[in-house]
Scaffold this motif. Structure first.
Motif, PDB file in Angstrom:
ATOM      1  N   ASN A   1       3.892   2.300   4.494  1.00 46.78           N
ATOM      2  CA  ASN A   1       2.675   2.247   3.693  1.00 46.78           C
ATOM      3  C   ASN A   1       2.600   3.331   2.615  1.00 46.78           C
ATOM      4  N   TYR A   2       3.308   4.417   2.810  1.00 43.24           N
ATOM      5  CA  TYR A   2       3.208   5.563   1.915  1.00 43.24           C
ATOM      6  C   TYR A   2       4.564   5.909   1.295  1.00 43.24           C
TER       7      TYR A   2
ATOM      8  N   VAL B   1       1.094  -1.588  -1.637  1.00 43.93           N
ATOM      9  CA  VAL B   1      -0.086  -1.070  -0.941  1.00 43.93           C
ATOM     10  C   VAL B   1      -0.899  -0.196  -1.892  1.00 43.93           C
TER      11      VAL B   1
ATOM     12  N   LYS C   1      -7.746  -0.082   5.402  1.00 46.62           N
ATOM     13  CA  LYS C   1      -6.993  -0.727   6.478  1.00 46.62           C
ATOM     14  C   LYS C   1      -7.912  -1.346   7.520  1.00 46.62           C
TER      15      LYS C   1
END
Length: 259
Positions: free
Chosen positions: A34-35, A211, A224
């Motif tokens: 996600n990052y 994302v 989320k």
């Protein structure tokens, strides 16, 4: 309302030059799925002598920091990512002595607004008002108020009823600094206005590109869990920055703007 009388930030004038070593633990970096990848940590220490920084590798979990005993000190733990927007994310943070026990503290993303408030006052030109604020303002209550505001905003958010999620990230820090230096009769934290938006309603945004990430990491939990993003709507010309596929974008009035 916050009581403005608290602990003394430099309790013993004779100890002003006494240096001690404290340990600051780093937060976990979120999953790579996600990052962006974490490149390294940059630790910035701000006290009455100014600001200094040093770096640690991404794999490290803590750092020893030399500070002046009993003097208010703001510590940032900045994640530097492998991206053109390398310093996009707000740092985790801790403030000495408020967040420390036995000279140790866990830095956290949620403490960033508090540490930013302390750093703003520490960085002011010397004055009687600044000295009074550093020594007698109730910094612990300010810290508690920031955390309570965020907890309340997260727990009360309902996409059908309450479409705002204001946290310490949305503080009017300039106005807050003025209130700390010259406390009003009723002390409150000044917040900017916010709005929560379902990403699909942001014109020009294509989530297939990756994302969507806010610079204040706790707000990404809201996306989320609740399926919305938080944007700041004041001042009227404010654009909220996001990271999408390692690129900076901005959102204002439900429209996407490129850098």
């Amino acid at each position: 309302m916050i009581s403005v009388i608290g602990f003394s930030a430099c309790e013993n004038p004779l100890a002003l030059d006494k240096k001690i070593s404290v340990t600051v633990n780093f937060p976990d970096w979120p999953p790579a799925s996600n990052y962006p990848e974490l490149d390294y940590w940059r630790i910035t220490v701000t006290d009455s002598n100014g600001s200094s920084y040093f770096c640690r590798e991404a794999s490290e979990k803590s750092a020893a920091v030399s500070i002046t005993k009993n003097c208010l000190t703001s510590i940032y733990v900045q994640p530097v990512i492998k991206s053109e927007a390398f310093n996009f994310f707000c740092p985790a943070a801790a403030v000495y002595p408020v967040n420390f026990s036995d000279n140790k503290a866990d830095s956290s993303w949620e403490l960033y607004p508090f540490a930013k408030s302390a750093a703003a006052v520490i960085g002011l030109k010397d004055s009687y008002e600044k000295k009074t604020a550093l020594n007698y303002f109730n910094w612990k209550k300010l810290n508690d108020a920031f955390l309570q505001k965020q907890n309340d905003s997260f727990s009360s958010y309902d996409s059908k009823k309450i479409k705002t999620c204001t946290t310490g990230f949305n503080t009017d820090f300039e106005k807050l600094t003025e209130r700390i230096i010259t406390p009003p009769a009723r002390f409150t934290i000044p917040y900017e206005n916010t709005s929560c938006i379902v990403p699909e309603k942001i014109k020009g945004l294509n989530l297939n590109d990756g994302v969507l990430l806010n610079s204040y990491i706790p707000l990404n939990k809201l996306l989320k869990e609740k399926g919305c993003v938080t944007v700041q709507t004041s001042p009227s010309d404010h654009k909220t920055a996001f990271l999408l596929n390692n690129k900076l974008i901005y959102v204002q009035n439900k429209k996407l703007y490129l850098e």
